[in-house]
Scaffold this motif. Structure first.
Motif, PDB file in Angstrom:
ATOM      1  N   ASP A 194       0.846  -1.192   0.000  1.00  0.00           N
ATOM      2  CA  ASP A 194       0.000   0.000   0.000  1.00  0.00           C
ATOM      3  C   ASP A 194       0.888   1.252   0.000  1.00  0.00           C
ATOM      4  O   ASP A 194       1.802   1.374   0.807  1.00  0.00           O
ATOM      5  CB  ASP A 194      -0.901   0.005   1.241  1.00  0.00           C
ATOM      6  CG  ASP A 194      -1.998   1.042   1.166  1.00  0.00           C
ATOM      7  OD1 ASP A 194      -1.682   2.239   1.062  1.00  0.00           O
ATOM      8  OD2 ASP A 194      -3.183   0.669   1.230  1.00  0.00           O
ATOM      9  N   MET A 195       0.610   2.183  -0.922  1.00  0.00           N
ATOM     10  CA  MET A 195       1.460   3.373  -1.047  1.00  0.00           C
ATOM     11  C   MET A 195       1.470   4.220   0.216  1.00  0.00           C
ATOM     12  O   MET A 195       2.425   4.949   0.471  1.00  0.00           O
ATOM     13  CB  MET A 195       1.000   4.222  -2.237  1.00  0.00           C
ATOM     14  CG  MET A 195      -0.340   4.905  -2.067  1.00  0.00           C
ATOM     15  SD  MET A 195      -0.791   5.948  -3.483  1.00  0.00           S
ATOM     16  CE  MET A 195      -1.208   4.704  -4.688  1.00  0.00           C
ATOM     17  N   ARG A 196       0.423   4.099   1.040  1.00  0.00           N
ATOM     18  CA  ARG A 196       0.362   4.905   2.259  1.00  0.00           C
ATOM     19  C   ARG A 196       1.420   4.496   3.277  1.00  0.00           C
ATOM     20  O   ARG A 196       1.719   5.273   4.206  1.00  0.00           O
ATOM     21  CB  ARG A 196      -1.036   4.800   2.871  1.00  0.00           C
ATOM     22  CG  ARG A 196      -2.109   5.482   2.059  1.00  0.00           C
ATOM     23  CD  ARG A 196      -3.502   5.203   2.596  1.00  0.00           C
ATOM     24  NE  ARG A 196      -3.872   3.796   2.449  1.00  0.00           N
ATOM     25  CZ  ARG A 196      -5.034   3.287   2.839  1.00  0.00           C
ATOM     26  NH1 ARG A 196      -5.939   4.068   3.394  1.00  0.00           N
ATOM     27  NH2 ARG A 196      -5.305   2.003   2.651  1.00  0.00           N
ATOM     28  N   MET A 197       2.001   3.326   3.124  1.00  0.00           N
ATOM     29  CA  MET A 197       3.061   2.890   4.034  1.00  0.00           C
ATOM     30  C   MET A 197       4.276   3.814   3.937  1.00  0.00           C
ATOM     31  O   MET A 197       5.082   3.879   4.859  1.00  0.00           O
ATOM     32  CB  MET A 197       3.465   1.449   3.725  1.00  0.00           C
ATOM     33  CG  MET A 197       2.342   0.449   3.957  1.00  0.00           C
ATOM     34  SD  MET A 197       2.818  -1.244   3.528  1.00  0.00           S
ATOM     35  CE  MET A 197       3.917  -1.639   4.873  1.00  0.00           C
ATOM     36  N   LYS A 198       4.393   4.536   2.806  1.00  0.00           N
ATOM     37  CA  LYS A 198       5.512   5.464   2.626  1.00  0.00           C
ATOM     38  C   LYS A 198       5.221   6.851   3.195  1.00  0.00           C
ATOM     39  O   LYS A 198       6.131   7.655   3.352  1.00  0.00           O
ATOM     40  CB  LYS A 198       5.839   5.601   1.141  1.00  0.00           C
ATOM     41  CG  LYS A 198       6.226   4.306   0.448  1.00  0.00           C
ATOM     42  CD  LYS A 198       6.478   4.563  -1.026  1.00  0.00           C
ATOM     43  CE  LYS A 198       6.832   3.281  -1.765  1.00  0.00           C
ATOM     44  NZ  LYS A 198       7.028   3.535  -3.230  1.00  0.00           N
ATOM     45  N   TYR A 199       3.957   7.144   3.475  1.00  0.00           N
ATOM     46  CA  TYR A 199       3.582   8.486   3.899  1.00  0.00           C
ATOM     47  C   TYR A 199       4.028   8.743   5.333  1.00  0.00           C
ATOM     48  O   TYR A 199       3.864   7.892   6.210  1.00  0.00           O
ATOM     49  CB  TYR A 199       2.067   8.674   3.791  1.00  0.00           C
ATOM     50  CG  TYR A 199       1.555   8.866   2.387  1.00  0.00           C
ATOM     51  CD1 TYR A 199       2.076   8.158   1.317  1.00  0.00           C
ATOM     52  CD2 TYR A 199       0.517   9.753   2.124  1.00  0.00           C
ATOM     53  CE1 TYR A 199       1.601   8.330   0.028  1.00  0.00           C
ATOM     54  CE2 TYR A 199       0.033   9.931   0.838  1.00  0.00           C
ATOM     55  CZ  TYR A 199       0.583   9.210  -0.207  1.00  0.00           C
ATOM     56  OH  TYR A 199       0.103   9.386  -1.476  1.00  0.00           O
ATOM     57  N   ASP A 200       4.534   9.929   5.568  1.00  0.00           N
ATOM     58  CA  ASP A 200       5.005  10.292   6.909  1.00  0.00           C
ATOM     59  C   ASP A 200       3.919  10.111   7.965  1.00  0.00           C
ATOM     60  O   ASP A 200       4.190   9.640   9.078  1.00  0.00           O
ATOM     61  CB  ASP A 200       5.468  11.758   6.928  1.00  0.00           C
ATOM     62  CG  ASP A 200       6.867  11.937   6.371  1.00  0.00           C
ATOM     63  OD1 ASP A 200       7.518  10.914   6.090  1.00  0.00           O
ATOM     64  OD2 ASP A 200       7.305  13.088   6.214  1.00  0.00           O
ATOM     65  N   ARG A 201       2.701  10.486   7.633  1.00  0.00           N
ATOM     66  CA  ARG A 201       1.649  10.514   8.649  1.00  0.00           C
ATOM     67  C   ARG A 201       1.184   9.122   9.059  1.00  0.00           C
ATOM     68  O   ARG A 201       0.547   8.965  10.098  1.00  0.00           O
ATOM     69  CB  ARG A 201       0.467  11.353   8.138  1.00  0.00           C
ATOM     70  CG  ARG A 201       0.881  12.799   7.963  1.00  0.00           C
ATOM     71  CD  ARG A 201      -0.204  13.679   7.386  1.00  0.00           C
ATOM     72  NE  ARG A 201       0.291  15.045   7.252  1.00  0.00           N
ATOM     73  CZ  ARG A 201      -0.443  16.067   6.837  1.00  0.00           C
ATOM     74  NH1 ARG A 201      -1.701  15.884   6.508  1.00  0.00           N
ATOM     75  NH2 ARG A 201       0.086  17.272   6.745  1.00  0.00           N
TER      76      ARG A 201
END
Length: 337
Positions: free
Chosen positions: A232-239
Motif C-alpha cells: 500500500d502506497m500509504r506505508m511510505k507516507y510520513d503521517r
C-alpha cells in the motif's frame, strides 16, 4: 440530493455535492473487480436526480505500473453502461513525464490523446488537469497550450491540480479555470489551502478537495500501520509511519466523538466539514465500494451547526498533525506549484 454548479466554463453544469475519486480502484496492491468497481460508480450516479451529474475523477497514470489501468476500467464501464456517459462529468489528470510535470504543447497533446485513446469513443474527456504545475514554464504559457488543445475539441474544460492561489489567479486571467484540485481535510487545512479556497471563491472556480478523509486515516478504520496491506502506497507516507501514527490518532478520536454525538460516521463528518469551507468546494473522496460511495455522498448533504464547527476547530487546534503530506523531496517539490 440537489446539485452544485461547477465553475468557469462549466457554470451551467450541475454535479453532486461530493465527487467520486476512482484512483483506489486500480492503484492498489489488490485492484477490485470490474463488477465491484462498476457498482461503486453506479451507486453514486443513481442516487442523484435527473440533470445532476456525478463528478468522476481519474488519472492517466492511476495503476501500479504508472499506466492507464484506471482509464481502461472506465472504458469498459462506459461500453457496458453507455447511458451513464451523459450522467457523469469526467475529469482526468495527466501530462506527467519521466522527469516530472511537462506543460509543453507537445506533451500536453500526447497526454490528452493518450487519455482519449484509452477511454475509447463512448465517453469524451470533459475536463483535463495537468497533474502538477510545470516549473520550467510560466503558467501563462502552459495555459496558452491548453487553450490550443481545448479549441481543437480535445476536451471541454480546463482544470489545475496542486497549484497555489497566485498561480490560479494568473491561469484564470488567460482562460477561465473550471476547477482546481487540492488536498483539503481536517489534517490538511493550512495557509495554502485557505488562500486557494478564497481565490477560487472570488473567481467562481470549483475546488475539488481531494483526500478529505486523510487517505482513509480519518475514518477511524485504520487502527495501526499494520492494518495497511502489503505494498500500500500509504506505508511510505510520513503521517502513517509508526512514529507519527499514535499522535495523529488523537485527531481521529476527537472527530469520532463529534460524529458519534451527531449520529453520523467520522467520514461523513469530515466531508461535511470540508464542504462547509467555501461555496464552491466539492469534496473528492475515493471509493471502490458502493456502500462507501453512498456514505461519502450523503456526507456532503450533512449540515453542521456552529457549535459542531467550533468543536471540530478545537480538535484540529489541539492536535497538530505529525508528518508531511507526502514523502520524499522529489514529490514535495511539486506541491503548491
Amino acid at each position: 440530493m440537489q446539485g452544485i454548479k461547477l465553475g468557469g466554463t462549466a457554470s451551467e453544469i450541475s454535479v453532486g455535492k461530493v465527487a467520486h475519486g476512482l484512483m483506489t480502484m486500480t492503484w492498489t496492491p489488490n485492484p477490485v473487480s470490474d463488477e465491484q468497481a462498476f457498482e461503486a460508480i453506479k451507486a453514486g450516479v443513481d442516487s442523484l436526480p435527473a440533470g445532476v451529474k456525478m463528478f468522476l475523477n481519474s488519472g492517466e497514470f492511476y495503476d501500479n505500473s504508472w499506466g492507464p489501468g484506471n482509464l481502461k476500467l472506465l472504458s469498459r464501464f462506459f461500453i457496458k453502461y453507455p447511458d451513464y456517459t451523459e450522467k457523469t462529468f469526467l475529469s482526468v489528470k495527466g501530462a506527467m513525464s519521466a522527469s516530472g510535470p511537462d506543460g509543453s504543447l507537445q506533451n500536453l497533446r500526447r497526454s490528452v490523446d493518450n487519455i482519449q485513446r484509452e477511454l475509447g469513443s463512448v465517453k469524451k474527456l470533459d475536463l483535463f488537469e495537468p497533474a502538477r504545475i510545470d516549473p520550467k514554464l510560466t503558467v501563462e504559457t502552459m495555459m496558452e497550450n491548453l487553450v490550443i488543445l481545448l479549441k481543437e475539441h480535445k476536451f471541454s474544460h480546463i482544470g489545475l491540480s496542486e497549484c497555489n492561489a497566485n498561480t490560479l489567479r494568473k491561469a484564470h486571467s488567460v482562460y477561465p479555470i473550471t476547477a482546481v484540485e487540492i488536498e483539503v481535510s481536517p489534517w490538511a487545512y493550512e495557509e495554502n489551502q485557505k488562500a486557494v479556497i478564497a481565490t477560487a471563491t472570488e473567481l467562481n472556480v470549483s475546488v475539488l478537495a481531494y483526500s478529505p478523509l486523510g487517505q482513509g486515516f480519518l475514518t477511524g478504520t485504520i487502527k495501526s500501520p499494520v492494518d495497511l496491506p502489503d505494498g500500500d502506497m500509504r506505508m511510505k507516507y510520513d503521517r502513517f509511519k509508526e512514529e507519527n501514527f499514535n499522535t495523529n490518532l488523537a485527531i481521529v478520536e476527537g472527530l469520532k466523538a463529534i460524529a458519534t454525538k451527531k449520529a453520523i460516521t467520522p467520514a461523513q463528518l469530515c466531508i461535511a466539514w470540508v464542504a462547509s469551507l467555501g461555496p464552491t468546494i466539492i469534496p473528492l473522496p475515493g471509493s471502490s465500494k458502493a456502500s462507501r460511495t453512498l456514505e461519502n455522498l450523503h456526507g456532503g448533504y450533512v449540515q453542521l451547526t456552529q457549535d459542531e464547527l467550533r468543536a471540530i476547530k478545537e480538535v484540529i487546534s489541539a492536535h497538530p498533525v505529525a508528518g508531511e503530506r507526502y514523502y520524499g523531496a522529489a514529490v514535495q517539490m511539486y506541491l503548491w506549484g
